[in-house]
Scaffold this motif. Structure first.
Motif, mmCIF file in Angstrom:
data_model
loop_
_atom_site.group_PDB
_atom_site.id
_atom_site.type_symbol
_atom_site.label_atom_id
_atom_site.label_comp_id
_atom_site.label_asym_id
_atom_site.label_seq_id
_atom_site.Cartn_x
_atom_site.Cartn_y
_atom_site.Cartn_z
ATOM 1 N N VAL A 89 6.673 -3.899 15.729
ATOM 2 C CA VAL A 89 6.680 -5.030 14.798
ATOM 3 C C VAL A 89 7.724 -4.785 13.719
ATOM 4 O O VAL A 89 7.835 -3.677 13.190
ATOM 5 N N GLU A 90 8.480 -5.800 13.389
ATOM 6 C CA GLU A 90 9.468 -5.705 12.322
ATOM 7 C C GLU A 90 8.874 -6.210 11.003
ATOM 8 O O GLU A 90 7.916 -6.983 10.992
ATOM 9 N N GLU A 91 9.472 -5.791 9.907
ATOM 10 C CA GLU A 91 8.999 -6.197 8.588
ATOM 11 C C GLU A 91 8.987 -7.712 8.437
ATOM 12 O O GLU A 91 8.056 -8.297 7.885
ATOM 13 N N LYS A 92 10.023 -8.365 8.941
ATOM 14 C CA LYS A 92 10.098 -9.824 8.806
ATOM 15 C C LYS A 92 8.993 -10.529 9.593
ATOM 16 O O LYS A 92 8.537 -11.614 9.201
ATOM 17 N N GLN A 93 8.526 -9.908 10.678
ATOM 18 C CA GLN A 93 7.419 -10.490 11.432
ATOM 19 C C GLN A 93 6.124 -10.434 10.622
ATOM 20 O O GLN A 93 5.339 -11.383 10.632
ATOM 21 N N LEU A 94 5.907 -9.316 9.944
ATOM 22 C CA LEU A 94 4.715 -9.182 9.117
ATOM 23 C C LEU A 94 4.738 -10.195 7.977
ATOM 24 O O LEU A 94 3.734 -10.833 7.666
ATOM 25 N N LYS A 95 5.886 -10.346 7.358
ATOM 26 C CA LYS A 95 5.998 -11.299 6.251
ATOM 27 C C LYS A 95 5.790 -12.732 6.737
ATOM 28 O O LYS A 95 5.256 -13.570 5.993
ATOM 29 N N LYS A 96 6.181 -13.010 7.945
ATOM 30 C CA LYS A 96 5.998 -14.343 8.505
ATOM 31 C C LYS A 96 4.520 -14.643 8.745
ATOM 32 O O LYS A 96 4.094 -15.802 8.716
ATOM 33 N N LEU A 97 3.726 -13.591 8.974
ATOM 34 C CA LEU A 97 2.296 -13.776 9.192
ATOM 35 C C LEU A 97 1.575 -14.214 7.918
ATOM 36 O O LEU A 97 0.525 -14.850 7.977
ATOM 37 N N PHE A 98 2.157 -13.843 6.764
ATOM 38 C CA PHE A 98 1.526 -14.144 5.481
ATOM 39 C C PHE A 98 2.520 -14.885 4.575
ATOM 40 O O PHE A 98 2.975 -14.362 3.556
ATOM 41 N N LYS A 100 2.285 -17.210 2.436
ATOM 42 C CA LYS A 100 1.877 -17.538 1.072
ATOM 43 C C LYS A 100 1.913 -16.335 0.138
ATOM 44 O O LYS A 100 1.776 -16.487 -1.074
ATOM 45 N N VAL A 101 2.083 -15.151 0.709
ATOM 46 C CA VAL A 101 2.140 -13.939 -0.117
ATOM 47 C C VAL A 101 3.611 -13.663 -0.419
ATOM 48 O O VAL A 101 4.349 -13.152 0.427
ATOM 49 N N LYS A 102 4.054 -14.000 -1.604
ATOM 50 C CA LYS A 102 5.471 -13.954 -1.936
ATOM 51 C C LYS A 102 6.032 -12.535 -2.025
ATOM 52 O O LYS A 102 7.179 -12.287 -1.678
ATOM 53 N N LYS A 103 5.225 -11.610 -2.501
ATOM 54 C CA LYS A 103 5.704 -10.229 -2.629
ATOM 55 C C LYS A 103 4.831 -9.298 -1.799
ATOM 56 O O LYS A 103 4.216 -8.372 -2.302
ATOM 57 N N LEU A 104 4.810 -9.576 -0.514
ATOM 58 C CA LEU A 104 3.990 -8.787 0.395
ATOM 59 C C LEU A 104 4.501 -7.358 0.492
ATOM 60 O O LEU A 104 5.663 -7.115 0.784
ATOM 61 N N VAL A 141 -1.081 -11.809 15.287
ATOM 62 C CA VAL A 141 -1.771 -12.604 14.271
ATOM 63 C C VAL A 141 -2.081 -11.714 13.076
ATOM 64 O O VAL A 141 -2.137 -10.487 13.182
ATOM 65 N N GLY A 142 -2.266 -12.352 11.933
ATOM 66 C CA GLY A 142 -2.535 -11.600 10.717
ATOM 67 C C GLY A 142 -3.773 -12.091 9.997
ATOM 68 O O GLY A 142 -4.116 -13.277 10.060
ATOM 69 N N VAL A 143 -4.450 -11.173 9.330
ATOM 70 C CA VAL A 143 -5.630 -11.502 8.532
ATOM 71 C C VAL A 143 -5.418 -10.982 7.117
ATOM 72 O O VAL A 143 -5.088 -9.812 6.922
ATOM 73 N N GLU A 144 -5.586 -11.852 6.153
ATOM 74 C CA GLU A 144 -5.550 -11.467 4.742
ATOM 75 C C GLU A 144 -6.982 -11.491 4.224
ATOM 76 O O GLU A 144 -7.680 -12.496 4.366
ATOM 77 N N ALA A 145 -7.435 -10.379 3.665
ATOM 78 C CA ALA A 145 -8.830 -10.278 3.242
ATOM 79 C C ALA A 145 -8.937 -9.710 1.830
ATOM 80 O O ALA A 145 -8.061 -8.958 1.387
ATOM 81 N N ARG A 146 -10.006 -10.066 1.160
ATOM 82 C CA ARG A 146 -10.291 -9.465 -0.146
ATOM 83 C C ARG A 146 -10.872 -8.083 0.088
ATOM 84 O O ARG A 146 -11.722 -7.886 0.955
ATOM 85 N N PHE A 147 -10.401 -7.138 -0.711
ATOM 86 C CA PHE A 147 -10.713 -5.726 -0.530
ATOM 87 C C PHE A 147 -11.462 -5.228 -1.769
ATOM 88 O O PHE A 147 -10.907 -5.189 -2.865
ATOM 89 N N THR A 148 -12.743 -4.892 -1.593
ATOM 90 C CA THR A 148 -13.561 -4.456 -2.731
ATOM 91 C C THR A 148 -14.080 -3.045 -2.489
ATOM 92 O O THR A 148 -15.032 -2.851 -1.721
ATOM 93 N N PRO A 149 -13.462 -2.018 -3.092
ATOM 94 C CA PRO A 149 -13.934 -0.643 -2.913
ATOM 95 C C PRO A 149 -15.375 -0.501 -3.393
ATOM 96 O O PRO A 149 -15.769 -1.109 -4.391
ATOM 97 N N VAL A 150 -16.162 0.284 -2.688
ATOM 98 C CA VAL A 150 -17.566 0.476 -3.068
ATOM 99 C C VAL A 150 -17.863 1.929 -3.428
ATOM 100 O O VAL A 150 -18.987 2.264 -3.791
ATOM 101 N N GLN A 151 -16.848 2.793 -3.322
ATOM 102 C CA GLN A 151 -16.987 4.193 -3.736
ATOM 103 C C GLN A 151 -18.144 4.895 -3.043
ATOM 104 O O GLN A 151 -18.917 5.627 -3.665
#
Length: 217
Positions: A89-98, A100-104, A141-151
């Motif tokens: 996978v190239e960097e541009k492919q990953l950025k294309k998956l997301f 809406k994320v301007k500074k991925l 395909v890509g998934v963007e998820a909220r990440f909440t550490p629980v320690q």
């Protein structure tokens, strides 16, 4: 000569079963018990390769006759040339998956050994986001998820191992036919904080693919 046919999660199955058999050979004195372990571990390996050819089955089943730690280690190393890597996978492919994320922030792709990756996962601590990339039905395909550490440590829903986890939740794109415009549904679960650890542990992609399908399809 075999062509690569072993995916990372399947290699993990082989390592796990070979490890169990090696331990039995080293610690158990009853030949009948060892033979039972040989049969059980061989079955579980074959079960992970339902479409294996006769040649591939011979290669996969050969570990069942091994006994010494050196033989097991040599066998696992010999499988490396048959591992089917995660498609490059190239960097541009990953950025294309997301889009809406301007500074991925993308992972260091050059440092990854793609043979040992089932899914590509990384986190952005600054935004508390986790990103996943996976080849589902031959499509990246890509998934963007909220990440909440629980320690704390708990069981990861993907690899079923007791690891340091975070609560990961993502909004599914699918909506009921009569849903209101502001309808949304989040899918969440505990997942390994370190995707490298998860990739070393995962032995089945069923839950992973269901999770991704529920979000992106």
């Amino acid at each position: 000569m075999y062509t690569p046919f072993i995916r990372n999660h399947q290699l993990n199955v082989i390592k796990k079963q070979a490890g169990q058999l090696q331990q039995a050979c080293s610690t158990v004195s009853d030949p009948k018990v060892i033979e039972s372990v040989r049969s059980n571990t061989s079955f579980k390996v074959m079960e992970a390769f339902p479409g294996a050819s006769e040649q591939e089955q011979q290669l996969l089943g050969s570990f069942a006759s091994l006994s010494s730690p050196q033989e097991f280690q040599g066998y696992v190393r010999s499988l490396e040339e048959y591992v089917l890597p995660f498609e490059k996978v190239e960097e541009k492919q990953l950025k294309k998956l997301f889009p809406k994320v301007k500074k991925l922030k993308v992972p260091d792709l050059a440092a990854m050994d793609l043979r040992y990756i089932t899914y590509m996962g990384w986190t952005d601590i600054g935004t508390n986001k986790m990103y996943l990339a996976y080849h589902l039905n031959s499509r990246l395909v890509g998934v963007e998820a909220r990440f909440t550490p629980v320690q704390k440590k708990s069981v990861c829903f993907l690899c079923n191992k007791h690891e340091e986890v975070a609560l990961v939740s993502a909004i599914t794109k699918s909506k009921p036919a009569n849903a209101s415009p502001d309808y949304y549904k989040a899918i969440g679960n505990y997942m390994c904080v370190n995707s490298d650890s998860c990739n070393k542990n995962i032995t089945d992609v069923t839950v992973l693919e269901r999770f991704i399908s529920d979000i992106v399809l």
